[in-house]
Design an enzyme around this catalytic site. Structure first.
Site, PDB file in Angstrom:
ATOM      1  N   ASP A 413       0.732  -1.410  -0.038  1.00  0.00           N
ATOM      2  CA  ASP A 413       0.024   0.009  -0.054  1.00  0.00           C
ATOM      3  C   ASP A 413       0.907   1.414   0.040  1.00  0.00           C
ATOM      4  O   ASP A 413       2.122   0.883   0.217  1.00  0.00           O
ATOM      5  CB  ASP A 413      -0.798   0.042   1.220  1.00  0.00           C
ATOM      6  CG  ASP A 413      -2.032   1.057   1.096  1.00  0.00           C
ATOM      7  OD1 ASP A 413      -2.334   1.614   0.132  1.00  0.00           O
ATOM      8  OD2 ASP A 413      -2.707   1.362   2.266  1.00  0.00           O
ATOM      9  N   GLU A 416       2.528   4.923  -4.008  1.00  0.00           N
ATOM     10  CA  GLU A 416       2.565   5.959  -5.411  1.00  0.00           C
ATOM     11  C   GLU A 416       3.957   6.670  -5.267  1.00  0.00           C
ATOM     12  O   GLU A 416       4.607   7.106  -6.460  1.00  0.00           O
ATOM     13  CB  GLU A 416       1.548   7.159  -4.956  1.00  0.00           C
ATOM     14  CG  GLU A 416       0.005   6.509  -5.177  1.00  0.00           C
ATOM     15  CD  GLU A 416      -0.295   5.388  -4.091  1.00  0.00           C
ATOM     16  OE1 GLU A 416       0.107   5.636  -2.970  1.00  0.00           O
ATOM     17  OE2 GLU A 416      -1.057   4.449  -4.412  1.00  0.00           O
ATOM     18  N   ASP A 489      -8.757   3.664  -2.579  1.00  0.00           N
ATOM     19  CA  ASP A 489      -9.858   4.265  -1.587  1.00  0.00           C
ATOM     20  C   ASP A 489     -11.045   4.657  -2.171  1.00  0.00           C
ATOM     21  O   ASP A 489     -11.473   5.963  -2.315  1.00  0.00           O
ATOM     22  CB  ASP A 489      -9.175   5.235  -0.698  1.00  0.00           C
ATOM     23  CG  ASP A 489      -8.171   4.498   0.065  1.00  0.00           C
ATOM     24  OD1 ASP A 489      -8.031   3.585   0.150  1.00  0.00           O
ATOM     25  OD2 ASP A 489      -7.349   5.344   0.659  1.00  0.00           O
TER      26      ASP A 489
HETATM   27  C1  GLC Z   1      -4.958   3.292   2.639  1.00  0.00           C
HETATM   28  C2  GLC Z   1      -5.203   2.302   1.720  1.00  0.00           C
HETATM   29  C3  GLC Z   1      -6.510   1.423   2.463  1.00  0.00           C
HETATM   30  C4  GLC Z   1      -5.996   1.048   3.843  1.00  0.00           C
HETATM   31  C5  GLC Z   1      -5.253   2.555   4.776  1.00  0.00           C
HETATM   32  C6  GLC Z   1      -4.833   1.882   6.204  1.00  0.00           C
HETATM   33  O1  GLC Z   1      -5.863   4.315   2.682  1.00  0.00           O
HETATM   34  O2  GLC Z   1      -5.680   2.362   0.596  1.00  0.00           O
HETATM   35  O3  GLC Z   1      -6.955   0.232   1.781  1.00  0.00           O
HETATM   36  O4  GLC Z   1      -6.916   0.273   4.785  1.00  0.00           O
HETATM   37  O5  GLC Z   1      -4.399   2.800   4.092  1.00  0.00           O
HETATM   38  O6  GLC Z   1      -3.673   0.980   5.739  1.00  0.00           O
END
Ligand code: GLC
Length: 804
Positions: A413, A416, A489
């Site tokens: 995650d 980017e 998200d």
């Molecule tokens: C980001 C991710 C999401 C995750 C969050 C906490 O917003 O896109 O999927 O739950 O971080 O880790």
């Protein structure tokens, strides 16, 4: 080269406002020189290279002052090895490079480059010569290519743009961005896929602009007669990929950038996620909830709260005192555990990962040698430079303990990369870039892909011969070689359900077939109806995972009570029944480059109206899906491509080539099966591998023309398929008024353990008098009221005939 002093440009850089620049255009090509598969053209200063990659793929590169950058691409690690016969010719007007499929024309008057097919039909043509402007701050050039845009030309691809499926009239940007709760038309989002497909006059071609810098695309938005793409640095380098069909373009794009490796079978099951399930007991309660409610589930996810102070590769001693035992207990109950990993490493001298990264100089630095620092979940962080192969190897090895603890998959995650406040890294951050050094301007869009690559390669090493499972948010072209992808998200709204449907189809034609949305919507609260409609659509997403933010209400398939729980169960069970079908479609993707989700334009690109249809798609080749995307919808229109289709629920036969109206009570989503299909089915299980498969059901849909279907089988968890240990079965179905024939042939070295097939014949236009299997008459075990017939026979059959 032509100089245009102080020209005021706006077409190519309006976001920066109007500023005076010096744009330089290619002049007149005075020379052509061949070296192997490359042909060089020059105007005396700038040089253009035309490379014949295959009969259908031609690459064009521009070097403003004749010096090309060294060849290196994260997207195309190796060019396909193909023998091509091409000719170089010249007349008064142009140089022409021709393969058996494509001509590339270089016009002598003005260096315009165009492409045509073997019938001399022009498919892509420059509207101005390739051009550039010097970047005095960073060095290098801003590079531009502008082509014509035809009146009825449509555009598809570009990854996960949150807009209509057909990109005609849009201007879009590639710059990986953490886009929490993104809205319709918001751009850019998490991934950068600089590949688009044009369909004009029923001929498709693709342009893959392999440039990792911030890139821009204009599909007739500023000027309806022009299509432009340009980037803030790097080389003007693009691949022209000839069709004539959109499917040919996508397959050839896969030839360049690769396909997803075969996933472990369990990864095709249902996955449950939340930010965050903790402490340990909560995870157990959720897992038991699935088994108690008899809703199948294979994967359970741990979000950032499993860590100790958000330090990657650690466990919170408070919430997860004995992770190994918990994961083992979950595994005994049929669950695979997937954990999240972020790139931000907490600055903390008592934390081994930070200490080692610091000692070995693995973290990114600014141009004046200070470390790149930013705040993310753990607070103050530094970030590994994943474009350095040594850092990737180190990162990969960090997974050894997690793998030892029993973790089966890793969720990548915030890559980017995302930084709180500033959004991402400043432009001046330096990257090693596999030895082809550059600033963050060059590395930004590949950072996430290189992170998940490091994760995937590390897991592959640690898991020995087992297939790793990875998921990533950010990516660049080619990321499919390392990971599945989710769309980030999103929001619990009907608009996002629609958007998700488009985004997944778009990802699928852009090289990323293993994709899914956060089912139910990440932020906000869905009601039972929206959640159920999303589960229905998600049943047909190659990656199926429900996920939600931490501040939302419970979001499991039983959270909304009845009738929702039963309907969610029915669809998740359907997902599991169809796993052998999805797995076979995955193989067709992996081996042959077919996308798993196929938009209607891919079935009938000659129908202009299909260029604008974005609700319906096929799942693999045989199953047409039309999600219900509005609240309270009692029925909806579905367009069926030409040919005969079966309503999956009623078995009614419908002729395609038209729209039909289908009732859509809450427990029904329109599903149609192509006549002649053989749809393989497994028994419902609570998780993949729960029970030994004793027989495979083959659902056969009568047709009076010949149709081929495939079934792929192997161990489902090892890389033995790379050594040909698999079975690829081909079924051919063909019928007439008095007989239906099913033939089977196979290739490969795998032997499944089950012995027989259970056949179910649908839509037979006559009552069968006898069934002959490999020359022997066999009995029918069941003649059902809905005029379907069932019988059993060996999995090794060669030919079955059903007679009137
Ligand atoms: C980001 C991710 C999401 C995750 C969050 C906490 O917003 O896109 O999927 O739950 O971080 O880790």
């Amino acid at each position: 080269m032509i100089l245009e002093d102080e020209e005021f440009h706006h077409l190519n850089n309006p976001a920066d406002g109007i500023k005076p620049i010096v744009k330089k255009y290619l002049g007149t090509p005075n020379h052509a020189e061949q070296a192997g598969n490359k042909i060089f053209f020059t105007d005396g200063d700038a040089r253009v290279e035309v490379l014949i990659v295959t009969n259908e793929i031609i690459r064009v590169r521009l070097a403003p002052h004749s010096v090309f950058l060294e060849e290196f691409s994260y997207a195309v690690p190796e060019l396909p090895h193909a023998h091509v016969e091409f000719t170089l010719s010249e007349n008064e007007l142009e140089f022409r490079v021709s393969t058996p499929a494509v001509n590339c024309h270089i016009r002598k008057q003005d260096f315009f480059i165009s492409f045509s097919d073997k019938d001399d039909h022009v498919t892509s043509a420059d509207a101005v010569p390739m051009h550039w402007e010097e970047n005095t701050q960073f060095g290098g050039y801003y590079v531009y290519c502008t082509k014509t845009c035809e009146q009825q030309e449509s555009f598809f691809g570009l990854g996960d743009k949150a807009t209509e499926f057909n990109l005609r009239g849009k201007r879009l940007k590639n710059w990986n961005t953490d886009a929490y709760s993104f809205g319709f038309n918001q751009d850019p989002l998490y991934r950068s896929i600089p590949f688009y497909i044009s369909v004009s006059d029923n001929i498709a071609h693709g342009i893959f602009f392999d440039n990792t810098f911030k890139a821009h695309f204009d599909f007739g938005s500023e000027d309806a007669t022009k299509t432009s793409f340009w980037a803030d640095g790097g080389e003007l380098q693009y691949y022209y990929i000839h069709g004539p069909h959109m499917m040919d373009v996508v397959k050839n794009y896969h030839l360049l950038t690769g396909t997803h490796p075969m996933p472990p079978l369990w990864a095709l099951g249902y996955h449950q996620c939340r930010w965050s399930y903790y402490p340990e007991n909560k995870v157990r309660v959720i897992a038991n909830g699935f088994r108690k409610n008899q809703i199948p589930c294979d994967g359970i996810y741990l979000d950032i709260d499993y860590m100790d102070g958000y330090r990657c590769f650690t466990w919170s001693p408070k919430y997860f005192p004995n992770p190994k035992k918990m994961i083992a207990d979950l595994a005994a109950n049929g669950f695979k555990t997937v954990v999240i990993i972020d790139p931000g490493i907490r600055v903390d001298d008592n934390y081994s990962v930070f200490k080692e990264g610091k000692e070995k100089k693995y973290f990114c630095r600014r141009c004046d040698d200070y470390f790149m620092e930013g705040h993310v979940w753990p607070g103050r962080c530094q970030f590994p430079d994943f474009t350095n192969p040594e850092v990737r190897a180190w990162w990969g090895d960090l997974f050894d303990e997690l793998v030892e603890t029993g973790v089966a998959g890793v969720w990548n995650d915030m890559n980017e990369p995302a930084v709180f406040g500033s959004g991402t890294f400043p432009d001046d951050v330096r990257h090693q870039y596999d030895g082809y050094r550059g600033s963050h301007r060059k590395a930004h869009n590949v950072y996430g892909m290189q992170m998940v690559r490091a994760t995937y390669e590390g897991l592959r090493k640690q898991m020995k011969n087992k297939r790793p499972f990875t998921i990533t948010r950010a990516g660049y072209s080619g990321v499919q070689r390392y990971s599945s992808v989710w769309t980030g998200d999103n929001v619990a709204s009907w608009e996002h359900l629609k958007l998700g449907n488009i985004q997944l189809q778009r990802l699928s034609v852009s090289g990323i077939s293993f994709c899914g949305t956060d089912i139910g919507g990440f932020s906000g609260e869905p009601d039972g109806e929206l959640f159920t409609r999303w589960i229905q659509m998600g049943t047909f997403s190659p990656f199926m995972r429900a996920h939600s933010a931490g501040d939302t209400k419970e979001r499991e398939p039983w959270s909304f009570g009845e009738p929702y729980t039963s309907i969610n169960r029915k669809f998740i069970e359907l997902r599991y029944r169809l796993i052998p079908y999805l797995y076979s479609a995955f193989w067709e993707h992996h081996r042959y480059g077919f996308p798993i989700l196929r938009p209607l334009v891919m079935h009938e690109q000659e129908e202009i109206s299909n260029h604008f249809r974005q609700d319906e798609f096929t799942y693999g080749d045989k199953i047409l899906i039309c999600p219900v995307l509005e609240p309270g919808q009692k029925s909806r229109k579905v367009y069926l491509p030409k040919g005969t289709w079966y309503d999956f629920w009623t078995l009614e036969m419908v002729e395609g080539g038209k729209e039909v109206v289908v009732p859509t009570p809450l427990d029904i989503m329109p599903i149609f099966i192509k006549a002649g299909s053989v749809i393989p089915e497994y028994p419902v299980m609570q998780y993949t591998g729960e029970k030994e498969i004793e027989e495979v059901k083959l659902n056969i849909y009568y047709s009076d023309y010949e149709v081929n279907s495939f079934l792929f089988e192997d161990y489902g968890e090892t890389f033995a398929y790379e050594q040909d240990i698999y079975l690829e079965k081909k079924f051919v179905v063909n019928g007439d008024a008095a007989k239906l024939t099913i033939k089977q042939s196979m290739e490969g070295l795998y032997t499944p353990r089950y012995e027989g097939y259970h056949f179910k014949i649908n839509g037979l236009p006559f009552k069968p008098a006898k069934v002959v299997a490999d020359g022997k008459e066999i009995g029918i075990i069941s003649s059902n009221p809905d005029k379907t017939y069932e019988f059993k026979f060996s999995k090794n059959f060669k030919q079955i005939e059903i007679f009137k």
